[in-house]
Write an enzyme that holds these catalytic residues in place. Structure first.
Site, mmCIF file in Angstrom:
data_model
loop_
_atom_site.group_PDB
_atom_site.id
_atom_site.type_symbol
_atom_site.label_atom_id
_atom_site.label_comp_id
_atom_site.label_asym_id
_atom_site.label_seq_id
_atom_site.Cartn_x
_atom_site.Cartn_y
_atom_site.Cartn_z
ATOM 1 N N VAL A 11 26.561 46.022 -32.386
ATOM 2 C CA VAL A 11 26.623 45.624 -33.684
ATOM 3 C C VAL A 11 28.017 46.390 -34.270
ATOM 4 O O VAL A 11 28.840 45.735 -35.224
ATOM 5 C CB VAL A 11 25.546 46.145 -34.496
ATOM 6 C CG1 VAL A 11 25.566 46.193 -35.803
ATOM 7 C CG2 VAL A 11 24.496 45.209 -34.267
ATOM 8 N N ASP A 30 33.172 56.141 -31.276
ATOM 9 C CA ASP A 30 32.107 56.145 -30.523
ATOM 10 C C ASP A 30 32.301 57.527 -29.484
ATOM 11 O O ASP A 30 33.308 58.009 -29.342
ATOM 12 C CB ASP A 30 31.928 54.880 -29.208
ATOM 13 C CG ASP A 30 30.615 54.828 -28.890
ATOM 14 O OD1 ASP A 30 29.982 53.735 -29.472
ATOM 15 O OD2 ASP A 30 30.115 55.520 -28.104
ATOM 16 N N CYS A 263 16.291 44.020 -30.094
ATOM 17 C CA CYS A 263 15.638 44.366 -31.462
ATOM 18 C C CYS A 263 14.285 43.897 -31.580
ATOM 19 O O CYS A 263 13.503 44.914 -31.995
ATOM 20 C CB CYS A 263 16.675 43.313 -32.565
ATOM 21 S SG CYS A 263 18.255 43.970 -32.526
#
Ligand code: NAD
Length: 438
Positions: A11, A30, A263
């Site tokens: 995402v 990150d 998800c």
């Protein structure tokens, strides 16, 4: 505008890159050093169609940057997005918010001016308030607000989904916060994409309700498929017959081996946990979770039944391991249940997936990894299609028949027509479709 994207996974990387394509300056952060090094060297750590070119173009234009240094990214940013993982917490199915809260603490330490902190991760109702509390406690005088902007992109079509979404949901409670979000999504605003401004809690719940509804739709048609098999009806005809009803819609009505992915499994479980917490049980979603869990085991039984009731000592060729095509994501893929169940029943599994084998090798043991479809099929007693990659839709049936030791195909995605398979001389089993009448 200047954007910091905390978390550069499926995402964060897609959203950050698309925001830079919109013309904003984006710094993606990150914690994973290999991920950032790869990106700084122009290589993309995930498989997502079109992403490599889009990243390269925006890096070249000087709008997209990658770093491990959250301080440098947040300093001067108009908006800081939290796009870190929210996996299932072991034991109770609640969303593990530790990454979100850790990111909130790090953002608090790095803010230097008015900052809108936007949660893009999928988070339960109340998380935005907690993020606000964490930052306020750490920095009582800081000028900031919190907003929620859940993401609805699908892996495999993520860029298209981000650039041309059905809607954008923004939980933002001041005009100043709404103005930042409008600025960020300006190209979509001009295109008249519906942009829904809501309270933060509403935005948080919309995301879970959407995923739970879609998971329910899939599970519903899967159970109808089971009934179809008993009463000799084709589930695809039923799906078309109901899907043409505008109130129902034809999407997410494909019977198959059960939903998986990064998800639906975790989000349905987390929503059930939220319902329990607030004493508003979500019994439909609880049942969906249950039925879907069972379905993956049921698929292994279906394969065994197709192999005359036993796979002991047999070799099964498996095509497709990822939870859906056009991604390398293996999280909660049905294959992770089906393959071990076949092995436990005594089968040797030979497998091929176009993009998922790197990840699959970390998660599945004892599999014979093959370089392509035909290598997997060579000498196998049955061929099983678990994921509907395009390259599996037009197999050379004559060649396949020559390679398999038995002409037996179990197609868990219904990508072939039973009549065509029968004509090609295969015993063909699919999901919710009657065998060809002779
Ligand atoms: P992911 O696991 O691919 O990526 C998360 C990244 O965040 C990892 O690279 C990790 O190293 C990094 N990270 C964690 N803590 C960090 C920190 N403090 N600072 C910097 N980086 C940090 O996850 P994902 O699939 O991109 O999902 C992210 C969120 O978006 C989840 O809440 C998910 O539910 C939601 N979501 C995912 C999808 C999807 O299709 N994958 C779609 C919509 C929403």
């Amino acid at each position: 505008m200047r954007v910091a994207m905390i978390g550069t996974g499926y995402v964060g990387l897609v959203s950050g890159t698309c925001f830079s394509e919109f013309g904003h300056t984006v710094v993606c952060v990150d914690k994973n050093p290999e991920r950032i090094e790869a990106l700084q060297n122009g290589s993309i750590p995930i498989f997502e169609p079109g992403l490599e070119d889009l990243v390269a173009r925006n890096v070249k234009a000087g709008r997209l940057f990658f770093t491990q240094d959250i301080k440098a990214a947040v300093d001067g940013a108009d908006a800081v997005f939290i796009a870190v993982g929210t996996p299932s917490r072991r034991g109770d199915g609640e969303a593990d918010l530790s990454y979100v809260y850790a990111a909130a603490g790090e953002i608090a330490a790095a803010m230097t001016r008015y900052t809108l902190v936007v949660t893009k991760s999928t988070v339960p109702v109340g998380t935005g308030r907690e993020v606000e509390r964490i930052i306020r406690t750490a920095r009582p005088d800081a000028d900031f607000e919190v907003a929620s902007n859940p993401e609805f992109l699908r892996e495999g079509a993520a860029i298209e989904d981000f650039m041309r979404p059905d809607r954008v949901v923004c939980g933002a409670e001041s005009e100043r916060a709404r103005e930042v979000l409008r600025g960020l999504y300006r190209p979509l605003y001009i295109n008249e994409t519906p942009i829904l401004f809501t309270a933060i809690e509403t935005a948080e719940l919309i995301k879970y309700a959407a995923n739970a509804f879609l998971a329910t739709k899939i599970t519903f048609i899967n159970e109808i498929a089971d009934l179809c098999e008993k009463v000799n009806v084709n589930v695809q005809d039923v799906a078309r017959g109901i899907g043409l009803d505008g109130r129902i819609g034809g999407k997410f009505l494909h019977a198959g081996p059960g939903y998986g992915g990064s998800c639906f499994p975790k989000d349905t479980q987390a929503l059930v946990a939220t319902g329990r917490k607030y004493e508003a049980p979500l019994r439909i979603v609880e049942t969906v979770v249950d039925v879907n869990d069972r379905r993956k085991r049921q698929m292994a039984e279906k394969i065994v039944a197709a192999c005359s009731g036993s796979v002991r000592g047999k070799t099964i060729a498996v095509l497709g391991l990822t939870f859906k095509p056009e991604t390398d994501d293996m999280r909660d893929s049905p294959s992770l249940e089906i393959v071990p169940a076949l092995q436990a029943a005594g089968a040797t599994v030979r497998a091929y997936d176009p993009e998922g084998m790197g990840e699959a090798k970390k998660l599945l043991n004892g599999v014979v990894w093959c370089d392509d479809t035909y290598a997997a099929a060579s000498g196998a007693d049955a061929l099983v299609i678990i994921t509907e990659w395009n390259q599996f839709r037009a197999l050379d049936l004559g060649r396949l028949k020559g390679l398999l030791s038995q002409p037996l195909i179990v197609d868990l995605r219904n990508i072939y027509k039973p009549a065509e398979m029968q004509q090609a001389g295969f015993a063909y089993h699919s999901v919710g479709r009657p065998p060809v009448r002779t």
